[in-house]
Scaffold this motif. Structure first.
Motif, mmCIF file in Angstrom:
data_model
loop_
_atom_site.group_PDB
_atom_site.id
_atom_site.type_symbol
_atom_site.label_atom_id
_atom_site.label_comp_id
_atom_site.label_asym_id
_atom_site.label_seq_id
_atom_site.Cartn_x
_atom_site.Cartn_y
_atom_site.Cartn_z
ATOM 1 N N THR A 85 20.305 45.947 18.593
ATOM 2 C CA THR A 85 20.450 45.227 17.326
ATOM 3 C C THR A 85 21.840 45.441 16.742
ATOM 4 O OG1 THR A 85 19.544 47.103 16.107
ATOM 5 C CG2 THR A 85 17.992 45.380 16.761
ATOM 6 N N VAL A 86 22.221 44.518 15.864
ATOM 7 C CA VAL A 86 23.517 44.590 15.184
ATOM 8 C C VAL A 86 23.303 44.667 13.684
ATOM 9 C CG1 VAL A 86 25.577 43.249 14.566
ATOM 10 C CG2 VAL A 86 24.888 43.443 16.957
ATOM 11 N N GLU A 87 24.083 45.526 13.072
ATOM 12 C CA GLU A 87 24.128 45.623 11.615
ATOM 13 C C GLU A 87 25.529 45.220 11.186
ATOM 14 O OE1 GLU A 87 23.516 49.073 8.183
ATOM 15 O OE2 GLU A 87 23.118 49.535 10.287
ATOM 16 N N VAL A 88 25.633 44.323 10.207
ATOM 17 C CA VAL A 88 26.932 43.903 9.669
ATOM 18 C C VAL A 88 27.297 44.857 8.540
ATOM 19 C CG1 VAL A 88 28.223 42.043 8.556
ATOM 20 C CG2 VAL A 88 26.467 41.492 10.274
ATOM 21 N N LEU A 89 28.405 45.592 8.729
ATOM 22 C CA LEU A 89 28.847 46.574 7.735
ATOM 23 C C LEU A 89 30.062 46.023 6.990
ATOM 24 C CD1 LEU A 89 28.679 49.754 10.017
ATOM 25 C CD2 LEU A 89 26.885 48.837 8.520
ATOM 26 N N GLU A 90 29.941 45.948 5.675
ATOM 27 C CA GLU A 90 31.042 45.441 4.857
ATOM 28 C C GLU A 90 31.534 46.468 3.846
ATOM 29 O OE1 GLU A 90 30.729 41.085 3.910
ATOM 30 O OE2 GLU A 90 28.635 41.432 4.507
ATOM 31 N N ASP A 91 31.002 47.682 3.921
ATOM 32 C CA ASP A 91 31.422 48.725 2.991
ATOM 33 C C ASP A 91 32.799 49.268 3.382
ATOM 34 O OD1 ASP A 91 30.832 51.653 4.451
ATOM 35 O OD2 ASP A 91 29.635 49.978 5.211
ATOM 36 N N GLN A 92 33.542 49.752 2.421
ATOM 37 C CA GLN A 92 34.914 50.212 2.640
ATOM 38 C C GLN A 92 34.995 51.407 3.590
ATOM 39 O OE1 GLN A 92 37.876 48.641 1.788
ATOM 40 N NE2 GLN A 92 36.315 47.091 1.401
ATOM 41 N N ASP A 93 34.033 52.314 3.531
ATOM 42 C CA ASP A 93 34.071 53.480 4.419
ATOM 43 C C ASP A 93 34.005 53.052 5.885
ATOM 44 O OD1 ASP A 93 34.300 55.275 2.323
ATOM 45 O OD2 ASP A 93 32.148 55.728 2.253
ATOM 46 N N SER A 94 33.104 52.141 6.203
ATOM 47 C CA SER A 94 32.983 51.659 7.590
ATOM 48 C C SER A 94 34.237 50.913 8.019
ATOM 49 C CB SER A 94 31.765 50.727 7.729
ATOM 50 O OG SER A 94 30.577 51.428 7.460
ATOM 51 N N LYS A 95 34.766 50.103 7.125
ATOM 52 C CA LYS A 95 35.956 49.319 7.450
ATOM 53 C C LYS A 95 37.174 50.234 7.663
ATOM 54 C CE LYS A 95 36.426 45.528 4.912
ATOM 55 N NZ LYS A 95 36.321 44.504 3.857
ATOM 56 N N LYS A 96 37.334 51.240 6.813
ATOM 57 C CA LYS A 96 38.455 52.177 6.948
ATOM 58 C C LYS A 96 38.329 53.013 8.218
ATOM 59 C CE LYS A 96 39.402 52.753 2.034
ATOM 60 N NZ LYS A 96 39.277 53.658 0.886
ATOM 61 N N ARG A 97 37.109 53.348 8.557
ATOM 62 C CA ARG A 97 36.839 54.232 9.695
ATOM 63 C C ARG A 97 37.417 53.694 11.003
ATOM 64 N NH1 ARG A 97 30.724 55.567 11.239
ATOM 65 N NH2 ARG A 97 31.051 55.776 13.469
ATOM 66 N N ILE A 98 37.335 52.371 11.214
ATOM 67 C CA ILE A 98 37.810 51.845 12.493
ATOM 68 C C ILE A 98 39.068 50.981 12.364
ATOM 69 C CG2 ILE A 98 35.522 52.012 13.533
ATOM 70 C CD1 ILE A 98 35.405 48.937 13.386
ATOM 71 N N TRP A 99 39.635 50.929 11.174
ATOM 72 C CA TRP A 99 40.872 50.169 10.949
ATOM 73 C C TRP A 99 42.000 50.767 11.784
ATOM 74 C CZ3 TRP A 99 42.052 45.704 8.665
ATOM 75 C CH2 TRP A 99 43.396 45.424 8.413
ATOM 76 N N GLN A 100 42.834 49.890 12.358
ATOM 77 C CA GLN A 100 43.990 50.352 13.120
ATOM 78 C C GLN A 100 45.246 49.649 12.640
ATOM 79 O OE1 GLN A 100 43.230 49.702 17.294
ATOM 80 N NE2 GLN A 100 41.751 51.357 17.405
ATOM 81 N N GLU A 101 46.356 50.349 12.790
ATOM 82 C CA GLU A 101 47.641 49.745 12.465
ATOM 83 C C GLU A 101 47.792 48.470 13.292
ATOM 84 O OE1 GLU A 101 52.334 50.880 12.755
ATOM 85 O OE2 GLU A 101 50.883 52.507 12.514
ATOM 86 N N GLY A 102 48.259 47.431 12.664
ATOM 87 C CA GLY A 102 48.413 46.156 13.359
ATOM 88 C C GLY A 102 47.264 45.198 13.107
ATOM 89 N N ASP A 103 46.168 45.679 12.504
ATOM 90 C CA ASP A 103 45.025 44.805 12.239
ATOM 91 C C ASP A 103 45.340 43.713 11.214
ATOM 92 O OD1 ASP A 103 43.359 45.973 14.075
ATOM 93 O OD2 ASP A 103 42.209 47.131 12.615
ATOM 94 N N THR A 104 46.421 43.898 10.468
ATOM 95 C CA THR A 104 46.789 42.852 9.499
ATOM 96 C C THR A 104 47.138 41.545 10.205
ATOM 97 O OG1 THR A 104 49.022 43.754 9.422
ATOM 98 C CG2 THR A 104 47.517 44.391 7.634
ATOM 99 N N MET A 105 47.356 41.587 11.517
ATOM 100 C CA MET A 105 47.585 40.368 12.289
ATOM 101 C C MET A 105 46.348 39.462 12.194
ATOM 102 S SD MET A 105 48.048 39.864 16.436
ATOM 103 C CE MET A 105 49.036 41.333 16.530
#
Length: 142
Positions: A85-105
Motif C-alpha cells: 500500500t501507499v500513503e501520501v505524506l504531505e507533512d513537512q517532517d516527511s518532506k524534509k526527511r528525503i529532500w535533496q539538494e537540486g530538488d528545486t529543479m
C-alpha cells in the motif's frame, strides 16, 4: 531459494536508478509509471519516493492505496516485485526527511512547495525473479 532475502533483494534494489510503480485507476485498470529510485528504504518493507502532489497517481492513491513496485536488473535478467500500500505524506517532517539538494529543479518552491509530496510504500509480499525461476515470499518471513 534465496538464503538472505533482505540482503539479496536490498542489493538489487540499491543498484536500480529507476523503479516502476503501479496503481489502480478509478475504472479498476492498472497503470504503471517509471519513477526515480526511492530516496530511502527501510529493509524491503518501507520505501519513500518523491513526486508531485498534483500527479494522477497521488489522486488515485488517495482513493485506492493498493500498489506494487518493481525493480529490475537488466544485466542479469532478475527483478523483484513488491505488493503493498501507499500513503501520501504531505507533512513537512516527511518532506524534509528525503529532500535533496537540486530538488528545486522539480519543486521550484523548495521543500515547502505544495506540489511536492512523499509516497510511502509499505510492502506485504513479493516475488523474486532470477535465472528464469521465481520465488514468492511474505514480508513478515524476511
Amino acid at each position: 531459494m534465496m538464503r538472505d532475502k533482505e540482503k539479496t533483494l536490498g542489493n538489487l534494489i540499491d543498484k536500480c536508478k529507476t523503479a516502476f510503480i503501479s496503481y489502480v485507476d478509478p475504472d479498476g485498470f492498472p497503470i504503471t509509471k517509471a519513477m526515480l529510485a526511492p530516496r530511502e528504504r527501510m529493509g524491503i518493507t518501507e520505501f519513500y519516493f518523491t513526486t508531485n502532489t498534483s500527479s494522477n497517481k497521488v489522486n488515485y492513491f488517495k482513493k485506492n492505496n493498493k500498489a506494487s513496485i518493481y525493480f529490475v536488473d537488466n544485466r542479469f535478467f532478475r527483478g523483484v516485485s513488491l505488493i503493498g500500500t501507499v500513503e501520501v505524506l504531505e507533512d513537512q517532517d516527511s518532506k524534509k526527511r528525503i529532500w535533496q539538494e537540486g530538488d528545486t529543479m522539480y519543486y521550484h518552491g523548495g521543500v515547502t512547495d505544495p506540489d511536492y509530496c512523499v509516497l510511502k510504500f509499505t510492502a506485504t509480499k513479493g516475488r523474486y525473479y532470477s535465472k528464469f525461476t521465481n520465488e514468492d515470499f511474505n514480508i513478515e518471513e524476511v
